[in-house]
Design an enzyme around this catalytic site. Sequence first.
Site, PDB file in Angstrom:
ATOM      1  CG  HIS A   1     -90.750  65.180  55.779  1.00  0.00           C
ATOM      2  ND1 HIS A   1     -90.680  63.810  55.785  1.00  0.00           N
ATOM      3  CD2 HIS A   1     -90.402  65.567  54.534  1.00  0.00           C
ATOM      4  CE1 HIS A   1     -90.303  63.395  54.587  1.00  0.00           C
ATOM      5  NE2 HIS A   1     -90.138  64.438  53.801  1.00  0.00           N
TER       6      HIS A   1
ATOM      7  CG  ASP B   1     -86.459  66.799  60.548  1.00  0.00           C
ATOM      8  OD1 ASP B   1     -85.378  67.019  59.971  1.00  0.00           O
ATOM      9  OD2 ASP B   1     -87.461  66.356  59.968  1.00  0.00           O
TER      10      ASP B   1
ATOM     11  CD  GLN C   1     -85.761  71.110  53.807  1.00  0.00           C
ATOM     12  OE1 GLN C   1     -85.021  71.903  53.215  1.00  0.00           O
ATOM     13  NE2 GLN C   1     -86.187  70.006  53.229  1.00  0.00           N
TER      14      GLN C   1
ATOM     15  CE  LYS D   1     -84.145  66.564  52.967  1.00  0.00           C
ATOM     16  NZ  LYS D   1     -84.971  66.621  51.765  1.00  0.00           N
TER      17      LYS D   1
ATOM     18  CB  CYS E   1     -93.190  64.209  52.506  1.00  0.00           C
ATOM     19  SG  CYS E   1     -92.667  63.134  51.214  1.00  0.00           S
TER      20      CYS E   1
HETATM   21  N1  PLP Z   1     -87.577  65.992  57.489  1.00  0.00           N
HETATM   22  C1  PLP Z   1     -87.683  67.052  56.679  1.00  0.00           C
HETATM   23  C2  PLP Z   1     -88.041  68.383  57.269  1.00  0.00           C
HETATM   24  C3  PLP Z   1     -87.438  66.923  55.311  1.00  0.00           C
HETATM   25  O1  PLP Z   1     -87.535  67.985  54.517  1.00  0.00           O
HETATM   26  C4  PLP Z   1     -87.103  65.644  54.806  1.00  0.00           C
HETATM   27  C5  PLP Z   1     -86.914  65.446  53.350  1.00  0.00           C
HETATM   28  O2  PLP Z   1     -87.390  66.190  52.531  1.00  0.00           O
HETATM   29  C6  PLP Z   1     -86.984  64.572  55.695  1.00  0.00           C
HETATM   30  C7  PLP Z   1     -87.237  64.786  57.021  1.00  0.00           C
HETATM   31  C8  PLP Z   1     -86.585  63.209  55.209  1.00  0.00           C
HETATM   32  O3  PLP Z   1     -85.263  63.245  54.805  1.00  0.00           O
HETATM   33  P1  PLP Z   1     -84.576  61.979  54.081  1.00  0.00           P
HETATM   34  O4  PLP Z   1     -85.485  61.625  52.951  1.00  0.00           O
HETATM   35  O5  PLP Z   1     -83.251  62.491  53.644  1.00  0.00           O
HETATM   36  O6  PLP Z   1     -84.497  60.898  55.083  1.00  0.00           O
END
Ligand code: PLP
Length: 406
Positions: A120, A197, A200, A223, A361
Site C-alpha cells: 500500500h 503492516d 488486512q 479495519k 492505493c
Molecule cells: N496498509 C494497508 C495494507 C492497507 O490496506 C491500508 C488501508 O487500506 C493502509 C495501510 C492504510 O491504513 P489507514 O488508512 O487506516 O492508515
Amino acid sequence: MFSFEEIKKIRKQFPILKKNNIIYFDNAATTQKPLKVINAIKKYYCNFNYNVNRSFNFLGKISTKYLELSRNNIKSFINAKSIEEIIFTSGTTESLNLIAYCISKFINSYDEIIISHSEHHSNIIPWQVLSQKNKATLKVIPVNSEGELNLRIFNKIITKKTKLISISHVTNTFGIINPIKKLIKTAHKYNSLVLIDGSQAISHITIDVQNLDCDFYVFSSHKMYGPNGLGILYGKKKFLDKFPPYKCGGGMIEKVTFKQTRFSGLPFKLEAGTPNLAGIIGTNKALNFLGNYSPRKINTYETKLLKYALKILSNIKGMNFYYKNSKMTKILSFNIENIHSFDLGKLLNNYGLAVRTGKHCAQPIMDYLKINGTIRLSFAIYNTIEEIDIFYNYLIKCLYFFYKRG
Ligand code: PLP
C-alpha cells in the site's frame, strides 16, 4: 464454520446493513461497526468524556482507567510482552510514518530498506522519503506470476546492510498472505528489523507478535470493526526505548524547563497530546466483539466466501482474476475483458453493491501488471453466500448493458 443462524445474529449487530439495504463488499477499505462499538463511543461522550492521565477528578480517573484497560486488552489480543509496547496512533499510516521518523537517525547512507512490490502507498512512501533523505537504498521484492513474494530474489537482495524490512501481512490488492514468519527469520539472521503492516490481517488471522518475533506490527482499528482514526503500533520495547519522541507536547514529559525537557517513558513518550479516547474505547469493544468468535472460524468462513465467489464468477466470459491461489484470504480482485473497472464499479454501485474499483492505493503493482485497476471484493464476517449470488446476478445484468452498447 458459522451456521446460517449465527451469521444472521452477527448481521443483526450491524445497524448500517439493515438501514441501507446494501451489499457491502468493501471491507478491505473499512469494516462496518457493530452496535456494541457505536454504543461504547456514545456512552463515553454521554457519561465520562474527559482527558486522561492529567487529573485526579473522578472523570479523569474513569477515562484513564478505560485507556489503560484498552491498552491491556490490545496487548493480550496480539500477545505483546508489556503494555509499554502498545502505542496509540491515528491509524496504520501514522504508525508507519512514526516508525520511519524515529528510525531515521539509525539509517545511514548506503544502508538498505526492503519493501515489496505489493505494498500500500503508506508502506512505500515513508521509506522512499527516508531513503532519499538519508541516501539509503530502497530495494523491492518482486512478485511471481501467482502474486506471491519472490523469495528467491528476496534471499538475493537482503544483505548485511539491510536495516529494515517493511512488509504487509496480507496484501490489500489481492489478499495474498505473505510468508512473514519466514521473512522475519531470514531478516534476523542479517540483523535487520522487520515491520509488519497488519492492516488486512488483524481481523482474519490470529496475531501473536512474540511467536512471529516481528519487531513492529501495525494496524488500524477501523479495519477490524472498530472506529476510524485509531491505530495501534506494537514495537519491541528495546527498540521503542531508543526512539526519539515523534511529536512533542503534553502528556509525554516528566519535566520541562526553557533549557531542557525530560521525556516520559513508554508508551507516553510516543503519545503526545490528547488521545482519541473515544476511538480507544471503541477499539476495546471491537476486540470484545471479535473475541466472541475464534479467528480460525472467521478465517474458515471468509475463505468459504472467497472460494464460492471464485467459483461462481469463473463462469463469466472474459473474467480475469488477480489471483487465484491457496495463499489468498478474503479479497478477490478481477477485471473483465474490454470493460474498465471504474465503469463497471459505477454501474454496480447503482444497484447498491458497494465494491472498490481502481488502484487501491497500490499504483506500483498495478503498473507492473499494466492495468488501470481492478474491481475488488473484500469479505467480512457479516457477508453471506446469498449476497454473492445477488452480486453475481447484478453483475450479469451490468455485463449485458455493456455488451449491448457494443
Ligand atoms: N496498509 C494497508 C495494507 C492497507 O490496506 C491500508 C488501508 O487500506 C493502509 C495501510 C492504510 O491504513 P489507514 O488508512 O487506516 O492508515
